[in-house]
Design an enzyme around this catalytic site. Structure first.
Site, PDB file in Angstrom:
ATOM      1  N   LYS A  68     152.028  76.462  16.570  1.00  0.00           N
ATOM      2  CA  LYS A  68     153.400  75.981  15.771  1.00  0.00           C
ATOM      3  C   LYS A  68     153.158  75.451  14.311  1.00  0.00           C
ATOM      4  O   LYS A  68     153.922  75.786  13.342  1.00  0.00           O
ATOM      5  CB  LYS A  68     153.817  74.485  16.486  1.00  0.00           C
ATOM      6  CG  LYS A  68     154.740  74.749  17.521  1.00  0.00           C
ATOM      7  CD  LYS A  68     154.884  73.328  18.210  1.00  0.00           C
ATOM      8  CE  LYS A  68     154.061  72.455  18.488  1.00  0.00           C
ATOM      9  NZ  LYS A  68     152.894  72.664  19.565  1.00  0.00           N
ATOM     10  N   THR A  70     150.826  76.494  12.293  1.00  0.00           N
ATOM     11  CA  THR A  70     150.693  77.767  11.348  1.00  0.00           C
ATOM     12  C   THR A  70     152.033  78.062  11.164  1.00  0.00           C
ATOM     13  O   THR A  70     152.289  78.761   9.946  1.00  0.00           O
ATOM     14  CB  THR A  70     149.712  78.695  12.260  1.00  0.00           C
ATOM     15  OG1 THR A  70     148.781  78.061  12.633  1.00  0.00           O
ATOM     16  CG2 THR A  70     149.476  79.797  11.378  1.00  0.00           C
ATOM     17  N   ARG A  91     152.723  66.188  11.087  1.00  0.00           N
ATOM     18  CA  ARG A  91     152.044  65.091  11.516  1.00  0.00           C
ATOM     19  C   ARG A  91     150.711  65.043  10.856  1.00  0.00           C
ATOM     20  O   ARG A  91     150.074  66.006  10.685  1.00  0.00           O
ATOM     21  CB  ARG A  91     152.163  64.775  12.974  1.00  0.00           C
ATOM     22  CG  ARG A  91     153.284  64.616  13.806  1.00  0.00           C
ATOM     23  CD  ARG A  91     153.422  64.558  15.004  1.00  0.00           C
ATOM     24  NE  ARG A  91     152.912  65.952  15.483  1.00  0.00           N
ATOM     25  CZ  ARG A  91     152.305  66.231  16.744  1.00  0.00           C
ATOM     26  NH1 ARG A  91     151.998  65.443  17.710  1.00  0.00           N
ATOM     27  NH2 ARG A  91     152.301  67.676  16.930  1.00  0.00           N
ATOM     28  N   LYS A 102     140.962  70.872  20.560  1.00  0.00           N
ATOM     29  CA  LYS A 102     141.775  71.644  19.862  1.00  0.00           C
ATOM     30  C   LYS A 102     141.456  71.949  18.430  1.00  0.00           C
ATOM     31  O   LYS A 102     141.953  72.949  18.067  1.00  0.00           O
ATOM     32  CB  LYS A 102     143.215  70.922  19.895  1.00  0.00           C
ATOM     33  CG  LYS A 102     144.210  71.642  19.085  1.00  0.00           C
ATOM     34  CD  LYS A 102     145.534  70.929  18.989  1.00  0.00           C
ATOM     35  CE  LYS A 102     146.713  71.798  18.339  1.00  0.00           C
ATOM     36  NZ  LYS A 102     146.245  71.786  16.721  1.00  0.00           N
ATOM     37  N   ALA A 270     152.367  64.040  21.498  1.00  0.00           N
ATOM     38  CA  ALA A 270     154.003  64.436  22.034  1.00  0.00           C
ATOM     39  C   ALA A 270     153.777  64.120  23.676  1.00  0.00           C
ATOM     40  O   ALA A 270     154.801  64.076  24.162  1.00  0.00           O
ATOM     41  CB  ALA A 270     154.393  65.698  21.960  1.00  0.00           C
ATOM     42  N   PHE A 298     153.411  69.534  20.963  1.00  0.00           N
ATOM     43  CA  PHE A 298     153.396  70.687  22.150  1.00  0.00           C
ATOM     44  C   PHE A 298     154.686  71.379  22.482  1.00  0.00           C
ATOM     45  O   PHE A 298     155.422  71.728  21.618  1.00  0.00           O
ATOM     46  CB  PHE A 298     153.072  69.533  23.389  1.00  0.00           C
ATOM     47  CG  PHE A 298     151.836  68.915  23.048  1.00  0.00           C
ATOM     48  CD1 PHE A 298     150.677  69.651  22.936  1.00  0.00           C
ATOM     49  CD2 PHE A 298     151.572  67.596  23.362  1.00  0.00           C
ATOM     50  CE1 PHE A 298     149.327  69.303  23.132  1.00  0.00           C
ATOM     51  CE2 PHE A 298     150.319  67.187  23.334  1.00  0.00           C
ATOM     52  CZ  PHE A 298     149.147  68.105  23.150  1.00  0.00           C
ATOM     53  N   PHE A 378     149.476  88.225  17.078  1.00  0.00           N
ATOM     54  CA  PHE A 378     147.971  88.000  17.099  1.00  0.00           C
ATOM     55  C   PHE A 378     147.715  89.343  17.193  1.00  0.00           C
ATOM     56  O   PHE A 378     148.350  90.328  17.410  1.00  0.00           O
ATOM     57  CB  PHE A 378     147.658  87.253  18.440  1.00  0.00           C
ATOM     58  CG  PHE A 378     147.429  85.730  18.326  1.00  0.00           C
ATOM     59  CD1 PHE A 378     148.379  84.949  18.474  1.00  0.00           C
ATOM     60  CD2 PHE A 378     146.187  85.062  18.423  1.00  0.00           C
ATOM     61  CE1 PHE A 378     148.515  83.734  18.350  1.00  0.00           C
ATOM     62  CE2 PHE A 378     146.100  83.660  18.404  1.00  0.00           C
ATOM     63  CZ  PHE A 378     147.287  83.051  18.221  1.00  0.00           C
ATOM     64  N   TRP A 406     149.789  83.934  10.021  1.00  0.00           N
ATOM     65  CA  TRP A 406     148.173  83.626   9.986  1.00  0.00           C
ATOM     66  C   TRP A 406     147.855  84.972   9.161  1.00  0.00           C
ATOM     67  O   TRP A 406     146.707  84.278   8.486  1.00  0.00           O
ATOM     68  CB  TRP A 406     147.872  83.754  11.580  1.00  0.00           C
ATOM     69  CG  TRP A 406     146.331  83.513  11.870  1.00  0.00           C
ATOM     70  CD1 TRP A 406     145.897  82.080  11.719  1.00  0.00           C
ATOM     71  CD2 TRP A 406     145.226  84.431  11.884  1.00  0.00           C
ATOM     72  NE1 TRP A 406     144.492  82.424  11.916  1.00  0.00           N
ATOM     73  CE2 TRP A 406     144.289  83.484  11.947  1.00  0.00           C
ATOM     74  CE3 TRP A 406     145.230  85.703  11.996  1.00  0.00           C
ATOM     75  CZ2 TRP A 406     142.859  83.956  12.107  1.00  0.00           C
ATOM     76  CZ3 TRP A 406     144.155  86.387  12.055  1.00  0.00           C
ATOM     77  CH2 TRP A 406     142.808  85.458  12.411  1.00  0.00           C
TER      78      TRP A 406
HETATM   79  P1  ADP Z   1     149.760  74.233  17.488  1.00  0.00           P
HETATM   80  O1  ADP Z   1     150.504  73.650  16.191  1.00  0.00           O
HETATM   81  O2  ADP Z   1     150.531  74.959  18.275  1.00  0.00           O
HETATM   82  O3  ADP Z   1     148.663  73.298  18.290  1.00  0.00           O
HETATM   83  P2  ADP Z   1     148.217  75.647  15.373  1.00  0.00           P
HETATM   84  O4  ADP Z   1     149.009  76.117  14.457  1.00  0.00           O
HETATM   85  O5  ADP Z   1     147.401  74.070  15.249  1.00  0.00           O
HETATM   86  O6  ADP Z   1     148.782  75.366  16.935  1.00  0.00           O
HETATM   87  O7  ADP Z   1     147.055  76.620  15.673  1.00  0.00           O
HETATM   88  C1  ADP Z   1     145.993  76.618  16.652  1.00  0.00           C
HETATM   89  C2  ADP Z   1     144.774  77.424  16.211  1.00  0.00           C
HETATM   90  O8  ADP Z   1     145.290  78.935  16.571  1.00  0.00           O
HETATM   91  C3  ADP Z   1     144.339  77.204  14.773  1.00  0.00           C
HETATM   92  O9  ADP Z   1     143.042  77.303  14.822  1.00  0.00           O
HETATM   93  C4  ADP Z   1     144.883  78.652  14.147  1.00  0.00           C
HETATM   94  O10 ADP Z   1     144.027  79.226  12.968  1.00  0.00           O
HETATM   95  C5  ADP Z   1     144.909  79.513  15.565  1.00  0.00           C
HETATM   96  N1  ADP Z   1     146.086  80.395  15.068  1.00  0.00           N
HETATM   97  C6  ADP Z   1     147.498  80.339  14.995  1.00  0.00           C
HETATM   98  N2  ADP Z   1     148.274  81.302  14.758  1.00  0.00           N
HETATM   99  C7  ADP Z   1     147.154  82.430  14.953  1.00  0.00           C
HETATM  100  C8  ADP Z   1     147.481  83.809  14.906  1.00  0.00           C
HETATM  101  N3  ADP Z   1     148.497  84.409  14.800  1.00  0.00           N
HETATM  102  N4  ADP Z   1     146.284  84.513  15.051  1.00  0.00           N
HETATM  103  C9  ADP Z   1     145.136  84.138  15.348  1.00  0.00           C
HETATM  104  N5  ADP Z   1     144.737  82.875  15.247  1.00  0.00           N
HETATM  105  C10 ADP Z   1     145.809  82.004  15.002  1.00  0.00           C
END
Ligand code: ADP
Length: 552
Positions: A68, A70, A91, A102, A270, A298, A378, A406
């Site tokens: 999210k 990202t 946040r 996480k 959340a 979440f 991904f 990403w």
């Molecule tokens: P959320 O906000 O849903 O908890 P984040 O955006 O913090 O998720 O991402 C969680 C992890 O997943 C981070 O370490 C990020 O680098 C990785 N990530 C997010 N999107 C991708 C993607 N498309 N491919 C590879 N890794 C990703």
């Protein structure tokens, strides 16, 4: 390259340049070094009108990861690329998940906010200020009891807990005041994580300093021996607790890797709190930018529901569009695939797991706001899987765009950004989930049946007794803040996908009158998390030259 390596290679712009993009002069910010600043609370912003608001949420999280933050960052950068005046409102990360399972909360790959080490670690000290303010109040309460207890507080009925912004299971239940008669009055106590504290919720909902004080003053710290609620105002320490937050209340300004302004402020979880960044930060972004992209924690069952029902009424603005982030991997997990099998194409599992996304699409549409699905791509996703997911969304009359932020930053989300621009131009009519004058039971029932897709609510004997007490005290018309596992629409973490015919079990209600809501604790959800067997902390390091590694 790892997230932190990408972040470390970026040349940041000076924070004064970022502020200028929002029309803020150096007099309107307080600099914390070259790349971070706090935005002063200035009354002149009051006249400015609001831009468009985009809320980013997701399906129920799985160990496969959703992304999210990202996508939020990538979408903000994409809007900037499309020549829009955009700001991101996120946040602040909590050290609990940073050191735990996480990791950080600054996005990933080429869609991050920087300086990521600072933001993920101590940032501008807001978490520490909140922890200190919270624990100052705890100390003042115990001192009051020790010094003669003129308020007649019952030590067995103190609601105010101590907090720490670390996952420390050993502190969940403790006994304090041991040692000698001069060491206080012994009583059972416990720690919550800072991001679950009422002060964090207050910081995130306060509209200005006067409102901050008002809210702190009405916090219920516990009950007297004859079960009457006692507030911070009665303890005469409202001023002291408020002044400890005089800087923490100001929103923090940083930037994305592509130099889009990012306002990062407040960080309630959340699942055990209301999950949205501060009203002051979002409001500042809405006044200074034409498009504000914000994120609620979440899945849409938790953060987004609380955004709509708790934050939006205070903010005075509802979202103009909702982006629901989903991944092929996570939906395959919701469809029953094990984590080590996710790299294999599996259209039937994706189709089965889509039911989880479908539930969230329906619940967000229920609020009358336009919805778009962002498919966070991904590397292992196959073309057939991505096409299938888009097709499933189309069959649901919901636009869906693949976002590869990403790997490519804002350029990977131009189609998503264009769809967001289209949706936010539409007229929409917000439909609240419940009316303010409905009682707590009815409100909880609405959340459970309309948002979770559950059948009914079962209250424990204790919760039933509390419902009666709260009614007598006139607290039964407050909004409800559900505390529930993030992994399932139900209160049982193992029930993934889209369960039906389930009941939500409310075991206890916690009055948070300063925040202005009642927390309903469901299932076994904990307000002080624990660390996993192999915590993220075990992979971190600090080199002799000060370079940090292992943070993600
Ligand atoms: P959320 O906000 O849903 O908890 P984040 O955006 O913090 O998720 O991402 C969680 C992890 O997943 C981070 O370490 C990020 O680098 C990785 N990530 C997010 N999107 C991708 C993607 N498309 N491919 C590879 N890794 C990703």
């Amino acid at each position: 390259m790892t997230d932190i390596e990408i972040a470390q290679q970026t040349k940041m712009e000076k924070i004064t340049q970022i502020a200028a993009k929002l029309g803020l002069t150096s007099d309107q910010i307080e600099q914390y070094g070259d790349y971070k600043a706090k935005i002063k609370l200035t009354p002149e912003q009051a006249e400015k009108s609001f831009g468009k608001l985009v809320l980013v949420t997701s399906i129920n999280p799985t160990p496969a990861g959703e992304g999210k933050s990202t996508v939020t960052v990538g979408l903000g950068d994409a809007l900037t690329q499309l020549h829009q005046k955009a700001a991101i409102a996120l946040r602040e990360p909590s050290l609990g998940p940073v050191m735990g399972m996480k990791g950080g909360a600054t996005g990933g790959g080429y869609s991050q906010v920087v300086p990521m080490e600072d933001i993920n670690l101590h940032f501008t000290g807001d978490m520490h200020a909140l922890t200190t303010a919270n624990n100052t109040l705890a100390a003042l309460i115990d001192n009051h009891i020790y010094q003669g207890n003129s308020l007649n507080l019952d030590p067995r009925r103190i609601l105010w807990k101590r907090v720490l912004d670390i996952n420390d299971r050993a502190l969940r239940h403790i006994v304090i005041g041991l040692g000698s008669p001069t060491s206080g009055v012994p009583r059972e106590d416990g720690f919550d994580i800072t991001v679950a504290s009422e002060l964090m919720a207050i910081l995130c909902l306060a509209e200005d300093l006067a409102d901050l004080k008002r809210r702190i003053g009405r916090i219920v710290i516990g009950y007297t021996y004859d079960k009457k609620p006692v507030t911070v105002d009665q303890l005469h320490v409202t001023g002291a607790i408020s002044l400890l937050l005089k800087d923490a209340i100001k929103p923090n300004l940083v930037q994305t890797l592509a130099h889009t302004p990012a306002i990062i402020h407040g960080g309630p979880f959340a699942n055990i709190a209301h999950g949205c960044n501060s009203v002051l930060a979002t409001r500042t972004a809405l006044k200074l930018a034409d498009y504000t992209v914000t994120e609620a924690g979440f899945g849409a069952d938790l953060g987004a529901e609380k955004f709509m029902d708790i934050k939006a009424p205070v903010l005075g603005k509802t979202p103009d569009a909702v982006v629901i982030v989903a991944t092929v991997r996570a939906l395959k997990m919701h469809g029953g695939v094990a984590k080590d099998q996710l790299q294999l194409e599996n259209i039937p599992a994706l189709t089965a797991g889509f039911a989880n996304l479908q539930r969230h699409i329906a619940s967000m549409k229920r609020y009358g706001v336009p919805v778009v699905v962002a498919i966070n791509q991904f590397t292992a996703d196959t073309a057939a899987e991505l096409a299938k997911l888009q097709e499933l969304c189309q069959q649901n009359n919901t636009p869906a765009e693949v976002a590869n932020v990403w790997a490519h930053g804002g350029s990977g989300a131009l189609n998503l950004a264009k769809e967001v621009l289209r949706l936010t131009k539409q007229d929409s009519q917000f439909v609240p989930l419940y009316q303010a004058d409905m009682d707590l039971t009815a409100k909880i029932n609405q959340v459970v049946t309309q948002i979770y897709g559950g059948q009914k609510v079962e209250f424990s004997a204790k919760a039933k007794r509390q419902l009666r007490q709260f009614k007598r005290r006139g607290w039964d018309k407050l909004p409800v803040c559900m505390a529930k596992t993030q992994y399932s629409l139900s209160d049982s973490p193992k029930l993934i996908g889209a369960p039906t015919d389930f009941a939500i079990h409310v075991r206890e209600l916690v009055p948070k009158l300063g925040a202005g809501f009642i927390v309903a604790l469901t299932g076994n959800v904990l307000t002080m998390p624990g660390l996993p067997k192999v915590p993220a902390a075990s992979k971190m390091d600090l080199a002799d030259d000060g370079t940090i590694s292992g943070l993600y």
